[in-house]
Scaffold this active site. Structure first.
Site, short mmCIF file in Angstrom:
data_model
loop_
_atom_site.label_atom_id
_atom_site.label_comp_id
_atom_site.label_asym_id
_atom_site.label_seq_id
_atom_site.Cartn_x
_atom_site.Cartn_y
_atom_site.Cartn_z
N CYS A 344 -10.56 -2.40 8.23
CA CYS A 344 -11.06 -3.08 7.02
C CYS A 344 -11.99 -4.22 7.36
O CYS A 344 -11.74 -4.95 8.32
CB CYS A 344 -9.91 -3.71 6.24
SG CYS A 344 -8.67 -2.54 5.75
N ARG A 439 -13.24 3.83 -5.12
CA ARG A 439 -12.14 2.99 -4.66
C ARG A 439 -12.62 1.57 -4.40
O ARG A 439 -11.89 0.60 -4.51
CB ARG A 439 -11.60 3.62 -3.36
CG ARG A 439 -10.40 2.98 -2.74
CD ARG A 439 -9.92 3.91 -1.64
NE ARG A 439 -8.84 3.38 -0.86
CZ ARG A 439 -7.90 4.14 -0.30
NH1 ARG A 439 -7.90 5.44 -0.46
NH2 ARG A 439 -6.94 3.61 0.41
P1 XMP Z 1 -4.11 0.20 8.98
O1 XMP Z 1 -4.05 -1.21 9.49
O2 XMP Z 1 -2.79 0.87 8.97
O3 XMP Z 1 -4.58 0.07 7.46
O4 XMP Z 1 -5.15 0.99 9.72
C1 XMP Z 1 -4.62 1.15 6.57
C2 XMP Z 1 -4.90 0.64 5.17
O5 XMP Z 1 -6.17 0.00 5.10
C3 XMP Z 1 -6.70 0.13 3.77
N1 XMP Z 1 -8.07 0.64 3.90
C4 XMP Z 1 -9.17 -0.14 3.83
N2 XMP Z 1 -9.32 -1.45 3.55
N3 XMP Z 1 -11.66 -1.23 3.83
C5 XMP Z 1 -10.57 -1.99 3.53
O6 XMP Z 1 -10.72 -3.19 3.29
C6 XMP Z 1 -11.58 0.10 4.12
O7 XMP Z 1 -12.57 0.75 4.40
C7 XMP Z 1 -10.28 0.67 4.11
N4 XMP Z 1 -9.82 1.95 4.31
C8 XMP Z 1 -8.48 1.88 4.18
C9 XMP Z 1 -5.80 1.06 3.01
O8 XMP Z 1 -4.99 0.28 2.17
C10 XMP Z 1 -4.99 1.74 4.12
O9 XMP Z 1 -3.74 2.19 3.68
#
Ligand code: XMP
Length: 520
Positions: A344, A439
């Site tokens: 993120c 999203r």
């Molecule tokens: P981890 O730390 O497990 O996080 O890799 C997965 C979660 O991150 C969120 N997610 C995003 N958040 N930009 C964001 O700010 C993104 O591009 C993105 N893609 C996923 C989502 O809640 C996921 O479960």
């Protein structure tokens, strides 16, 4: 009994959540900022229970969910998660019809039956098969051979898939149809594993059983090693997460689709979710970067009205007001996390988001009042983070931890002798182009001008979900043992926290040694 009581000397240092977090209101805290104090315990890690309830009728045997991301959860991952007692949320970066069939695959999964085995054609060369194994990094070399109509022609056995035969045709090397052992789907009956187990005992030296229909079309493959593993697993502590009809449970992310006028496209949403419900979906997740919005609230309301009994996850939020709003709209479980994810960039790009432990505390207090559950979503890199997250939430959602697993979508790539899998944020430009732009509140066809909120990355390939979950569960149980918590409810009640200094952080990881083997 002094040993079981808290000591007055501990109390000012190691504080329960309702003292600790209100005493730290001026700072946002995340996993590594805090540590949990140990407590008197009569609980052995192996005797702890990890069951959790996310909504009426939605129970998991382990509090772990794989994220609805296009490099994390499709049917293969969802099957593996449910078989381990958790839940997979199928992402929505695919056509709606495809998502329906992904859900069907999970709901119709027969444990031990490889429903879509890799097949090859009789006119391919053994050299082509060797190249395929190399390219896809398959760990097996026996393949069913089918004709253009999907009819079984034979079995190409691993001992002929050798470079010396590279120029030979598969048709010359295969074991012909008459000599291949098959069983029909009907004959498999209600307990396919028991049936296959009996078959392998009766047929000495045969390790593969092919499943066909009455017209000899291939419908699957059962291997003796899988059957043996599953028979062993039946004695395992954590049972698969199943619905009332004994099918594996499965979730699906749904997007707040809008029509040409920018309004919520209720008709299309209801048709799609209706299709998911028909296929037996156990929960839908309204997944957005900003869940405390009218659009997400309206979407949850529409779904709640149309499907009163369907468990709904919604998010993401990081405030009590956000939890209260989504709960009032009808959500059962609320995702907490804005910007903690490993891919993120929301906090960097938009300057918003709250470190995860503070967000979880604030949200958990509102959730308890509203009688909804919360899911700690993102930022988890180790089992200790999960233990900390579970002191304030009902389950965790992980992307990065599972993205390197064999069951995650995408191919393995080799770079300088190491194996990796692609992992990308749903807010990365590439993922948004494939469908997840809504999203992040962007148009369907984002251009370079849109600020991406996620990156494209690689995760080291890390083997099966079973292996990864075994490590994580071991860590969670260990943490519960240290706190004397028999179950997750006791973990939430008993947890006491203290902040960690940067030096304390360094002390927590291996230090001042030359590391020979990592802990995992
Ligand atoms: P981890 O730390 O497990 O996080 O890799 C997965 C979660 O991150 C969120 N997610 C995003 N958040 N930009 C964001 O700010 C993104 O591009 C993105 N893609 C996923 C989502 O809640 C996921 O479960």
């Amino acid at each position: 009994m002094a040993a079981t009581r808290n000591s007055i000397f501990d109390d000012p240092f190691y504080q329960p959540a309702d003292k600790f977090f209100p005493a730290n209101t001026k700072i946002g805290l995340t996993f590594d900022d805090i540590t949990l104090a140990t407590l008197y315990s009569e609980i052995l890690p192996r005797d702890t229970h990890l069951e959790t309830t996310l909504a009426d009728g939605l129970h998991l045997h382990i509090p772990a969910i794989s994220a609805d991301m296009d490099t994390v959860t499709e049917s293969r991952m969802a099957i593996a998660m449910a078989l381990n007692g958790g839940l997979g949320l199928i992402h929505y970066n695919m056509p709606e019809r495809q998502q329906l069939s992904e859900v069907s695959r999970v709901k119709n999964h027969v444990h031990g039956l490889i429903q879509e085995p890799i097949q090859i054609a009789p006119d391919q060369l053994i050299g082509d098969v060797l190249a395929l194994i190399e390219q896809k990094k398959f760990g097996f070399s026996t393949f069913p051979v089918v004709d253009a109509k999907g009819k079984l022609v034979g079995l190409l056995s691993g001992h002929v898939v050798k470079p010396r035969y590279a120029a030979k045709k598969v048709s010359e090397a295969l074991t012909p149809r008459q000599q291949v052992h098959t069983i029909t789907k009907k004959e498999l009956g209600k307990d396919p594993i028991a049936r296959a187990d009996k078959f392998f005992t009766e047929h000495i030296g045969i390790h593969k059983l092919l499943v066909v229909d009455d017209d000899d079309h291939l419908h699957g493959l059962i291997t003796m090693s899988d059957v043996e593993r599953i028979t062993q697993e039946r004695k395992a502590q954590f049972k698969p997460a199943r619905d009332a009809h004994h099918h594996l449970i499965c979730g699906a992310a749904v997007s707040a689709t809008r029509n040409a006028f920018g309004e919520l496209d209720k008709k299309r949403i209801l048709e799609h979710v209706g299709g998911l419900v028909e296929r037996g979906v156990d929960v839908v997740a309204v997944s957005t970067a900003h869940g405390h919005t009218k659009g997400v609230g309206d979407m949850v309301r529409v779904l709640r009205d149309a499907f009163p009994k369907l468990p709904i996850i919604a998010g993401n939020v990081t405030s009590a007001a956000g939890v209260e709003y989504l709960a009032d709209c009808g959500a059962d479980a609320i995702k907490v996390g804005q910007g903690p994810g490993s891919i993120c960039t929301t906090r960097i790009v938009a300057g918003v988001g709250i470190p995860q432990m503070t967000a979880l505390y604030v949200c958990s207090r509102a959730a308890a009042k509203k009688k909804v559950s919360i899911l700690a979503d993102g930022g988890i890199t180790k089992s200790g983070d999960i233990v900390k997250a579970l002191t304030l939430s009902q389950a965790v959602i992980c992307g990065g931890i599972f993205a390197g697993c064999t069951e995650a979508p995408g191919d393995v790539v080799e770079i300088s002798g190491k194996l990796y899998k692609q992992y990308r944020g749903m807010g990365s430009l590439a993922a948004m182009r494939t469908g997840s732009a809504a999203r992040y509140g962007h148009d369907k066809n984002p251009t370079q001008k849109v600020a991406a909120e996620g990156i494209e990355a690689l995760k080291e390939a890390c083997g099966s979900v079973d292996r990864v979950l075994a490590q994580l569960i071991g860590g969670i149980q260990s943490g519960m043992g240290y706190l004397g918590a028999k179950n997750l409810e006791q973990l939430r009640e008993k947890a006491r926290y203290i902040r960690v200094s940067p030096a304390g952080m360094r002390e927590a990881a291996p230090h001042d040694v030359v590391e020979l083997k990592t802990g995992n």
